[in-house]
Design an enzyme around this catalytic site. Sequence first.
Site, PDB file in Angstrom:
ATOM      1  N   LYS A  13      57.780   7.303 -20.036  1.00 36.57           N
ATOM      2  CA  LYS A  13      58.462   6.285 -19.310  1.00 36.57           C
ATOM      3  C   LYS A  13      58.301   7.124 -17.649  1.00 36.57           C
ATOM      4  CE  LYS A  13      62.813   7.427 -20.563  1.00 36.57           C
ATOM      5  NZ  LYS A  13      62.326   8.998 -21.784  1.00 36.57           N
ATOM      6  N   ARG A  88      71.364   4.489 -21.988  1.00 41.01           N
ATOM      7  CA  ARG A  88      70.843   5.296 -23.038  1.00 41.01           C
ATOM      8  C   ARG A  88      71.534   5.188 -24.769  1.00 41.01           C
ATOM      9  NH1 ARG A  88      68.024  10.034 -21.507  1.00 41.01           N
ATOM     10  NH2 ARG A  88      66.735   8.625 -19.856  1.00 41.01           N
ATOM     11  N   ARG A 123      54.433  19.346 -19.787  1.00 40.77           N
ATOM     12  CA  ARG A 123      54.636  19.259 -17.968  1.00 40.77           C
ATOM     13  C   ARG A 123      54.783  20.034 -17.349  1.00 40.77           C
ATOM     14  NH1 ARG A 123      59.158  14.050 -18.466  1.00 40.77           N
ATOM     15  NH2 ARG A 123      60.195  15.607 -19.668  1.00 40.77           N
ATOM     16  N   ARG A 156      60.069  21.856 -16.081  1.00 43.19           N
ATOM     17  CA  ARG A 156      61.915  21.627 -16.472  1.00 43.19           C
ATOM     18  C   ARG A 156      62.485  22.458 -17.407  1.00 43.19           C
ATOM     19  NH1 ARG A 156      62.000  15.036 -16.463  1.00 43.19           N
ATOM     20  NH2 ARG A 156      63.789  15.452 -18.093  1.00 43.19           N
ATOM     21  N   ARG A 167      67.091  16.720 -27.407  1.00 41.89           N
ATOM     22  CA  ARG A 167      67.451  15.797 -26.723  1.00 41.89           C
ATOM     23  C   ARG A 167      66.858  14.857 -27.082  1.00 41.89           C
ATOM     24  NH1 ARG A 167      64.262  14.949 -21.433  1.00 41.89           N
ATOM     25  NH2 ARG A 167      62.722  16.973 -22.369  1.00 41.89           N
TER      26      ARG A 167
HETATM   27  P1  AP5 Z   1      56.550  11.533 -18.216  1.00 39.48           P
HETATM   28  O1  AP5 Z   1      56.405  10.075 -17.697  1.00 39.48           O
HETATM   29  O2  AP5 Z   1      57.764  12.390 -17.417  1.00 39.48           O
HETATM   30  O3  AP5 Z   1      58.026  11.026 -19.569  1.00 39.48           O
HETATM   31  P2  AP5 Z   1      58.962  10.233 -19.712  1.00 39.48           P
HETATM   32  O4  AP5 Z   1      59.085   9.104 -20.501  1.00 39.48           O
HETATM   33  O5  AP5 Z   1      59.772   9.616 -18.373  1.00 39.48           O
HETATM   34  O6  AP5 Z   1      59.806  11.713 -20.215  1.00 39.48           O
HETATM   35  P3  AP5 Z   1      61.526  12.494 -19.811  1.00 39.48           P
HETATM   36  O7  AP5 Z   1      61.775  14.027 -20.286  1.00 39.48           O
HETATM   37  O8  AP5 Z   1      61.808  12.621 -18.297  1.00 39.48           O
HETATM   38  O9  AP5 Z   1      61.980  11.573 -20.223  1.00 39.48           O
HETATM   39  P4  AP5 Z   1      63.552  12.122 -20.496  1.00 39.48           P
HETATM   40  O10 AP5 Z   1      64.556  10.475 -20.758  1.00 39.48           O
HETATM   41  O11 AP5 Z   1      63.763  12.940 -21.467  1.00 39.48           O
HETATM   42  O12 AP5 Z   1      64.816  12.820 -19.482  1.00 39.48           O
HETATM   43  P5  AP5 Z   1      64.853  12.099 -18.222  1.00 39.48           P
HETATM   44  O13 AP5 Z   1      64.513  11.992 -16.551  1.00 39.48           O
HETATM   45  O14 AP5 Z   1      65.491  10.506 -18.004  1.00 39.48           O
HETATM   46  O15 AP5 Z   1      55.870  12.028 -19.153  1.00 39.48           O
HETATM   47  C1  AP5 Z   1      56.085  12.914 -19.873  1.00 39.48           C
HETATM   48  C2  AP5 Z   1      54.372  14.071 -19.876  1.00 39.48           C
HETATM   49  O16 AP5 Z   1      53.484  12.873 -20.829  1.00 39.48           O
HETATM   50  C3  AP5 Z   1      54.350  14.141 -18.606  1.00 39.48           C
HETATM   51  O17 AP5 Z   1      53.609  15.717 -18.634  1.00 39.48           O
HETATM   52  C4  AP5 Z   1      52.739  13.598 -18.927  1.00 39.48           C
HETATM   53  O18 AP5 Z   1      52.254  14.045 -17.303  1.00 39.48           O
HETATM   54  C5  AP5 Z   1      51.866  12.953 -20.111  1.00 39.48           C
HETATM   55  N1  AP5 Z   1      52.232  11.601 -20.394  1.00 39.48           N
HETATM   56  C6  AP5 Z   1      52.844  10.604 -20.319  1.00 39.48           C
HETATM   57  N2  AP5 Z   1      52.137   9.840 -20.429  1.00 39.48           N
HETATM   58  C7  AP5 Z   1      50.771  10.588 -21.203  1.00 39.48           C
HETATM   59  C8  AP5 Z   1      49.809   9.418 -22.196  1.00 39.48           C
HETATM   60  N3  AP5 Z   1      49.722   7.949 -22.323  1.00 39.48           N
HETATM   61  N4  AP5 Z   1      49.531  10.724 -22.548  1.00 39.48           N
HETATM   62  C9  AP5 Z   1      49.245  11.707 -22.409  1.00 39.48           C
HETATM   63  N5  AP5 Z   1      50.281  12.729 -21.520  1.00 39.48           N
HETATM   64  C10 AP5 Z   1      50.666  11.407 -20.785  1.00 39.48           C
HETATM   65  O19 AP5 Z   1      66.778  12.538 -18.805  1.00 39.48           O
HETATM   66  C11 AP5 Z   1      66.880  13.798 -18.292  1.00 39.48           C
HETATM   67  C12 AP5 Z   1      68.440  13.818 -18.654  1.00 39.48           C
HETATM   68  O20 AP5 Z   1      69.345  13.378 -18.185  1.00 39.48           O
HETATM   69  C13 AP5 Z   1      68.786  13.980 -20.058  1.00 39.48           C
HETATM   70  O21 AP5 Z   1      68.993  14.501 -21.325  1.00 39.48           O
HETATM   71  C14 AP5 Z   1      70.445  13.700 -19.552  1.00 39.48           C
HETATM   72  O22 AP5 Z   1      70.789  14.724 -19.678  1.00 39.48           O
HETATM   73  C15 AP5 Z   1      70.686  12.960 -18.031  1.00 39.48           C
HETATM   74  N6  AP5 Z   1      70.423  11.468 -18.271  1.00 39.48           N
HETATM   75  C16 AP5 Z   1      69.343  10.794 -17.700  1.00 39.48           C
HETATM   76  N7  AP5 Z   1      69.573   9.374 -17.660  1.00 39.48           N
HETATM   77  C17 AP5 Z   1      71.190   9.253 -18.734  1.00 39.48           C
HETATM   78  C18 AP5 Z   1      71.729   8.240 -19.061  1.00 39.48           C
HETATM   79  N8  AP5 Z   1      71.550   7.279 -18.730  1.00 39.48           N
HETATM   80  N9  AP5 Z   1      72.616   8.690 -19.666  1.00 39.48           N
HETATM   81  C19 AP5 Z   1      73.206  10.012 -19.933  1.00 39.48           C
HETATM   82  N10 AP5 Z   1      71.956  10.907 -19.554  1.00 39.48           N
HETATM   83  C20 AP5 Z   1      71.620  10.803 -18.657  1.00 39.48           C
END
Ligand code: AP5
Length: 225
Positions: A13, A88, A123, A156, A167
Amino acid sequence: MRIILLGPPGVGKGTQARFIAQRYGIPQISTGDMLRAAVRAGSAIGLEARRYMDAGALVPDGVIIELVRDRVREPDCGAGFLLDGFPRTVPQAQAMAAAAIRVDLVVEFWLAREELLERSSGRLVHPASGRTYHVRFSPPRVPGKDNITGEDLVRRADDESEAATKRLEVYDLHAVPLAYYYAGLRASGGQDAPRYLRMSADGAVDSVRDKLFKVLDARRVAATG
Ligand code: AP5
């Protein structure tokens, strides 16, 4: 254009959100990045959020809803925004609707579980900028160092195996009710109901990006035509 980008942890994402923000000139609003910034700043929200985040759990709805409601009222969101990882849960989506925050399109990425774990386990991030790398798929030029600043890259805490698995479980628990919520909105014929689209995030970063641009370009033409 007002877009929501959803999908399981590690699906890509954040990677794709940056491309969208650049192409369509709208801000990327990542609740994960906002929370990590609050943790780094040591603010009250950050202190509360950290224990949930490190454990792979969701931060309570009330905290997140307030953050997003305030953020989308800022002037740079006038021409639209991209919400990355919000809402979410159904209560978060309902709170958006109650605050009259209109959305045009919801895109939900999906990918096989093994690949999700491979993406998140490899990552590396540059904490200050949020720039993301992958040890295998998009390695930094110098191992362990950010391409722009030369500063250290880190893993992370929630990419460690236990938290990453947790997660995924948390995501699975909320994803279906959320999809039903949006499907219900659409079926009710509400004029403001966003379109909901599921899309595979399989393949190289560029090919996922091109597929996404095609959908968004078509949507933009339809909206203005
Ligand atoms: P990346 O683009 O970083 O993936 P992502 O989907 O953004 O993954 P996240 O882990 O950041 O999502 P998340 O939803 O769990 O975490 P968030 O930070 O929002 O890509 C991942 C890896 O793959 C990278 O190394 C990239 O280079 C590689 N990659 C990407 N595309 C690729 C491809 N096509 N091919 C190969 N490699 C690829 O949230 C973190 C925490 O915050 C949550 O767990 C929760 O505790 C809290 N939080 C955040 N939002 C909320 C909410 N709305 N409500 C409640 N808690 C929340």
